[in-house]
Write a protein that holds these residues in place. Structure first.
Motif, PDB file in Angstrom:
ATOM      1  N   LYS A 148     -14.542  61.263  57.444  1.00 19.18           N
ATOM      2  CA  LYS A 148     -13.616  60.742  56.435  1.00 19.18           C
ATOM      3  C   LYS A 148     -12.321  61.550  56.466  1.00 19.18           C
ATOM      4  N   LEU A 149     -11.268  60.957  55.920  1.00 20.21           N
ATOM      5  CA  LEU A 149     -10.017  61.681  55.752  1.00 20.21           C
ATOM      6  C   LEU A 149     -10.007  62.340  54.380  1.00 20.21           C
ATOM      7  N   VAL A 150      -9.721  63.642  54.360  1.00 13.73           N
ATOM      8  CA  VAL A 150      -9.685  64.380  53.097  1.00 13.73           C
ATOM      9  C   VAL A 150      -8.380  65.167  53.030  1.00 13.73           C
ATOM     10  N   ASP A 151      -7.997  65.553  51.809  1.00 14.24           N
ATOM     11  CA  ASP A 151      -6.829  66.416  51.658  1.00 14.24           C
ATOM     12  C   ASP A 151      -7.053  67.702  52.448  1.00 14.24           C
ATOM     13  N   ASN A 152      -6.038  68.142  53.121  1.00 15.90           N
ATOM     14  CA  ASN A 152      -6.161  69.265  54.051  1.00 15.90           C
ATOM     15  C   ASN A 152      -6.729  70.511  53.358  1.00 15.90           C
ATOM     16  N   PRO A 153      -7.903  70.976  53.787  1.00 20.90           N
ATOM     17  CA  PRO A 153      -8.517  72.140  53.144  1.00 20.90           C
ATOM     18  C   PRO A 153      -8.192  73.475  53.811  1.00 20.90           C
ATOM     19  N   TYR A 154      -7.515  73.428  54.971  1.00 22.09           N
ATOM     20  CA  TYR A 154      -7.319  74.649  55.747  1.00 22.09           C
ATOM     21  C   TYR A 154      -6.293  75.564  55.080  1.00 22.09           C
ATOM     22  N   GLU A 155      -6.683  76.802  54.861  1.00 24.50           N
ATOM     23  CA  GLU A 155      -5.792  77.775  54.239  1.00 24.50           C
ATOM     24  C   GLU A 155      -5.252  78.781  55.249  1.00 24.50           C
ATOM     25  N   LYS A 156      -6.066  79.102  56.260  1.00 23.24           N
ATOM     26  CA  LYS A 156      -5.658  80.057  57.286  1.00 23.24           C
ATOM     27  C   LYS A 156      -5.714  79.391  58.661  1.00 23.24           C
ATOM     28  N   SER A 193      -2.267  63.812  66.550  1.00 25.56           N
ATOM     29  CA  SER A 193      -3.264  62.961  65.883  1.00 25.56           C
ATOM     30  C   SER A 193      -3.934  61.971  66.839  1.00 25.56           C
ATOM     31  N   GLU A 194      -3.443  61.897  68.074  1.00 22.17           N
ATOM     32  CA  GLU A 194      -3.904  60.847  68.988  1.00 22.17           C
ATOM     33  C   GLU A 194      -5.385  60.964  69.347  1.00 22.17           C
ATOM     34  N   ASN A 195      -5.929  62.172  69.289  1.00 23.30           N
ATOM     35  CA  ASN A 195      -7.337  62.351  69.671  1.00 23.30           C
ATOM     36  C   ASN A 195      -8.315  62.025  68.550  1.00 23.30           C
ATOM     37  N   PHE A 196      -7.787  61.600  67.404  1.00 24.67           N
ATOM     38  CA  PHE A 196      -8.643  61.297  66.263  1.00 24.67           C
ATOM     39  C   PHE A 196      -8.611  59.791  65.988  1.00 24.67           C
ATOM     40  N   ASP A 197      -9.697  59.110  66.308  1.00 21.74           N
ATOM     41  CA  ASP A 197      -9.756  57.658  66.135  1.00 21.74           C
ATOM     42  C   ASP A 197      -9.604  57.237  64.677  1.00 21.74           C
ATOM     43  N   ILE A 198      -9.917  58.123  63.750  1.00 20.61           N
ATOM     44  CA  ILE A 198      -9.923  57.778  62.334  1.00 20.61           C
ATOM     45  C   ILE A 198      -8.536  57.374  61.836  1.00 20.61           C
ATOM     46  N   TYR A 199      -7.491  57.790  62.546  1.00 18.09           N
ATOM     47  CA  TYR A 199      -6.127  57.440  62.120  1.00 18.09           C
ATOM     48  C   TYR A 199      -5.703  56.065  62.636  1.00 18.09           C
ATOM     49  N   GLY A 200      -6.539  55.424  63.434  1.00 16.31           N
ATOM     50  CA  GLY A 200      -6.187  54.117  63.960  1.00 16.31           C
ATOM     51  C   GLY A 200      -5.227  54.223  65.121  1.00 16.31           C
TER      52      GLY A 200
END
Length: 341
Positions: A148-156, A193-200
């Protein structure tokens, strides 16, 4: 002479004087230039040289960002609008159409050289090797998690890849009016983003707004200053600013390629782009400085590999492309919508 004839003659004389005054008012000696903060240092050099070595007054130049400059340029053909706009990306078809709708119907496009977008940091650190996918994951508003797409959780950065620095994600970058921002979104975010199919099928370019990306305005020198003060942050700006501050900043490799003039001009560096200026040909007769300025800009003295502007960080065009740009100026070639599609 009767009163009617006197009145008619007086009216004609007044109209003649008014017409002459209007024609004089329509002639402007000082060139007006707006646009890209990345092109600004190169254009400023030409502006100063033009003012010092010709009989024309030194042009007025403003750093408004590529998008902001094109917007001002396209406001209309009136003499209260800009004559030239600089851009660190090509004019968009939608911007060209807006120009046409507002009566700016005769534009010459001039490619001046190449530039790369650097992701740089203080030289107090070791150089970091980044990929476009890693940069995308650090800065995208939403990222894939468990399908799923979620709000970006990465802090570091190390949250994305343990090989990356254990430092908070802080990136100083340009605003949405900037051509550098446009190019960064296309060449880094969309590509990453091209390697992530979830973005269409369409690339994803939305940048997070929770403080990881820090909008630093149109002045790239301010980003340089911020990096000198905040040694854990990265900055995004044109390569020329990295070269100019090589005594205090280092650039990251992107997809294994170092940002340098050879890699940028060859196209090996994946975040390279072309730079332009645009001429409003409808002003040529009333702003006599416009084409002499453009000719000076595209002279070998300025833009050849051994010219002044490459000494400031411009990546020179190949010989045939420089000649094509000079011919565009000389022939006042008209940009067409089909050229941008």
């Amino acid at each position: 002479m009767n009163r009617i004839l006197k009145t008619t003659a007086l009216t004609a004389a007044v109209m003649s004087v008014a017409g002459a005054a209007q024609a004089q008012n329509d002639t402007r000696e000082q060139l007006r230039i707006v646009g890209s903060s990345t092109v600004y240092p190169f254009a400023s050099y030409v502006v100063e040289e033009f003012g010092a070595t010709t009989d024309y007054p030194t042009p007025v130049i403003e750093s408004t960002g590529s998008g902001g400059g094109i917007k001002l340029f396209c406001e209309g053909p009136g003499m209260d609008t800009a004559d030239v706009t600089n851009a660190s990306r090509r004019m968009k078809a939608s911007e060209f159409e807006r120009c046409q709708e507002n009566g700016v119907t005769d534009i010459t496009e001039v490619k001046i050289g190449y530039d790369g977008i650097a992701v740089a940091e203080s030289d107090a650190n070791d150089a970091v090797a980044l990929t476009r996918e890693q940069i995308f994951l650090a800065l995208a508003a939403q990222v894939p998690q468990d399908g799923k797409l979620v709000d970006n959780p990465y802090e570091k950065w190390s949250d994305i890849d343990s090989s990356l620095p254990d430092r908070e994600i802080e990136v100083y970058g340009p605003p949405t009016t900037s051509g550098t921002r446009d190019s960064f979104e296309e060449l880094v975010m969309e590509a990453g983003s091209e390697n992530f199919d979830i973005y269409g099928d369409e690339g994803y370019t939305d940048i997070r707004q929770d403080g990881a990306w820090i909008d630093a305005g149109e002045n790239d020198n301010l980003i340089v200053q911020r990096l000198q003060e905040n040694t854990t942050a990265f900055g995004v700006f044109g390569y020329s600013f990295l070269e100019e501050n090589a005594d205090s900043l280092i650039g990251s490799t992107i997809d294994g390629v170092e940002p340098n003039p050879d890699n940028i001009s060859s196209g090996d560096y994946p975040v390279a782009r072309s730079m332009f200026f645009y001429l409003k040909n409808q002003h040529a007769d009333n702003v006599p400085a416009m084409y002499p300025y453009a000719e000076m800009f595209m002279s070998e003295q300025m833009v050849s590999p051994m010219g002044y502007l490459p000494g400031l960080g411009l990546i020179a065009l190949p010989d045939d492309e420089r000649e094509a740009s000079r011919q565009a100026v000389e022939n006042r070639e008209t940009l067409e919508l089909s050229d941008l599609q």
